[in-house]
Structures are given as C-alpha cells and as structure tokens.
Design a protein around this motif. Structure first.
Motif, mmCIF file in Angstrom:
data_model
loop_
_atom_site.group_PDB
_atom_site.id
_atom_site.type_symbol
_atom_site.label_atom_id
_atom_site.label_comp_id
_atom_site.label_asym_id
_atom_site.label_seq_id
_atom_site.Cartn_x
_atom_site.Cartn_y
_atom_site.Cartn_z
ATOM 1 N N ILE A 55 0.836 -1.199 0.000
ATOM 2 C CA ILE A 55 0.000 0.000 0.000
ATOM 3 C C ILE A 55 0.874 1.253 0.000
ATOM 4 O O ILE A 55 0.624 2.196 -0.762
ATOM 5 N N ILE A 56 1.916 1.269 0.824
ATOM 6 C CA ILE A 56 2.793 2.444 0.893
ATOM 7 C C ILE A 56 3.525 2.653 -0.428
ATOM 8 O O ILE A 56 3.609 3.776 -0.932
ATOM 9 N N VAL A 57 4.041 1.588 -1.013
ATOM 10 C CA VAL A 57 4.733 1.703 -2.297
ATOM 11 C C VAL A 57 3.767 2.191 -3.378
ATOM 12 O O VAL A 57 4.118 3.037 -4.203
ATOM 13 N N SER A 58 2.539 1.715 -3.362
ATOM 14 C CA SER A 58 1.542 2.134 -4.334
ATOM 15 C C SER A 58 1.222 3.625 -4.201
ATOM 16 O O SER A 58 1.124 4.338 -5.206
ATOM 17 N N VAL A 59 1.070 4.103 -2.975
ATOM 18 C CA VAL A 59 0.770 5.518 -2.757
ATOM 19 C C VAL A 59 1.939 6.392 -3.218
ATOM 20 O O VAL A 59 1.741 7.413 -3.893
ATOM 21 N N VAL A 60 3.164 6.000 -2.883
ATOM 22 C CA VAL A 60 4.338 6.783 -3.278
ATOM 23 C C VAL A 60 4.470 6.819 -4.803
ATOM 24 O O VAL A 60 4.706 7.885 -5.385
ATOM 25 N N LEU A 67 2.888 13.743 -10.032
ATOM 26 C CA LEU A 67 3.769 14.899 -10.135
ATOM 27 C C LEU A 67 4.440 14.971 -11.499
ATOM 28 O O LEU A 67 4.577 16.056 -12.065
ATOM 29 N N PHE A 68 4.870 13.841 -12.029
ATOM 30 C CA PHE A 68 5.477 13.835 -13.372
ATOM 31 C C PHE A 68 4.472 14.332 -14.419
ATOM 32 O O PHE A 68 4.795 15.113 -15.286
ATOM 33 N N ARG A 69 3.234 13.858 -14.310
ATOM 34 C CA ARG A 69 2.209 14.279 -15.258
ATOM 35 C C ARG A 69 1.863 15.758 -15.071
ATOM 36 O O ARG A 69 1.615 16.479 -16.029
ATOM 37 N N PHE A 70 1.833 16.206 -13.813
ATOM 38 C CA PHE A 70 1.500 17.592 -13.505
ATOM 39 C C PHE A 70 2.547 18.544 -14.076
ATOM 40 O O PHE A 70 2.217 19.573 -14.669
ATOM 41 N N PHE A 71 3.840 18.223 -13.918
ATOM 42 C CA PHE A 71 4.887 19.096 -14.388
ATOM 43 C C PHE A 71 5.176 18.934 -15.877
ATOM 44 O O PHE A 71 5.824 19.794 -16.469
ATOM 45 N N LYS A 72 4.688 17.875 -16.475
ATOM 46 C CA LYS A 72 4.897 17.662 -17.918
ATOM 47 C C LYS A 72 4.032 18.619 -18.719
ATOM 48 O O LYS A 72 4.444 19.109 -19.766
#
Length: 73
Positions: A55-60, A67-72
């Motif tokens: 779950i933690i790995v999925s959230v991260v 963030l990559f999509r947001f800044f792209k």
C-alpha cells in the motif's frame, strides 16, 4: 527527442533512484516488516504477504506519477 526515448530515460532514472534509496535507506526504512504485513508461520510452512508495504509503495508511486504528469503539462 523521441517520446519512447524520453520514457526509457525517465524509467532508468527512476530505477536508479529507487535502487539507491533501497540500498541506503534499507538500514533506516523497515519496508517489508511493517505493522499490517501478514506473516503466518507454522512448523514447516511460512507465508508472508507484505500488505502494508504494498500500500505504501503504491501511494508513493501514484504521487510520483501524478507529479510527473502535472509538471509535464
């Protein structure tokens, strides 16, 4: 640059960062032994399912991809 080449370079950078965090942070982050991970131990049987770690790995990863999509754009 070709979009496939960008994707491969980005995937390589991500893998390098994850590898470094895993190597260095493995001493400090106890991933794989978190409360919420399921461990069943019997006499000749051991079952381990890292539920909370997954779950933690999925959230991260979801946050990173967001963030990559947001800044792209």
């Amino acid at each position: 640059m070709n979009p496939i080449a960008k994707l491969l370079v980005m995937a390589g950078v991500i893998l390098i960062i994850v590898g470094l965090v895993w190597q260095v942070g493995g001493r400090f982050l106890n991933l794989g032994r978190l409360p919420g991970d399921i461990v069943v131990e019997k006499e000749n049987f051991r079952f381990y399912f890292p539920l909370m770690t997954s779950i933690i790995v999925s959230v991260v990863l979801s946050l990173l991809f967001y963030l990559f999509r947001f800044f792209k754009s």
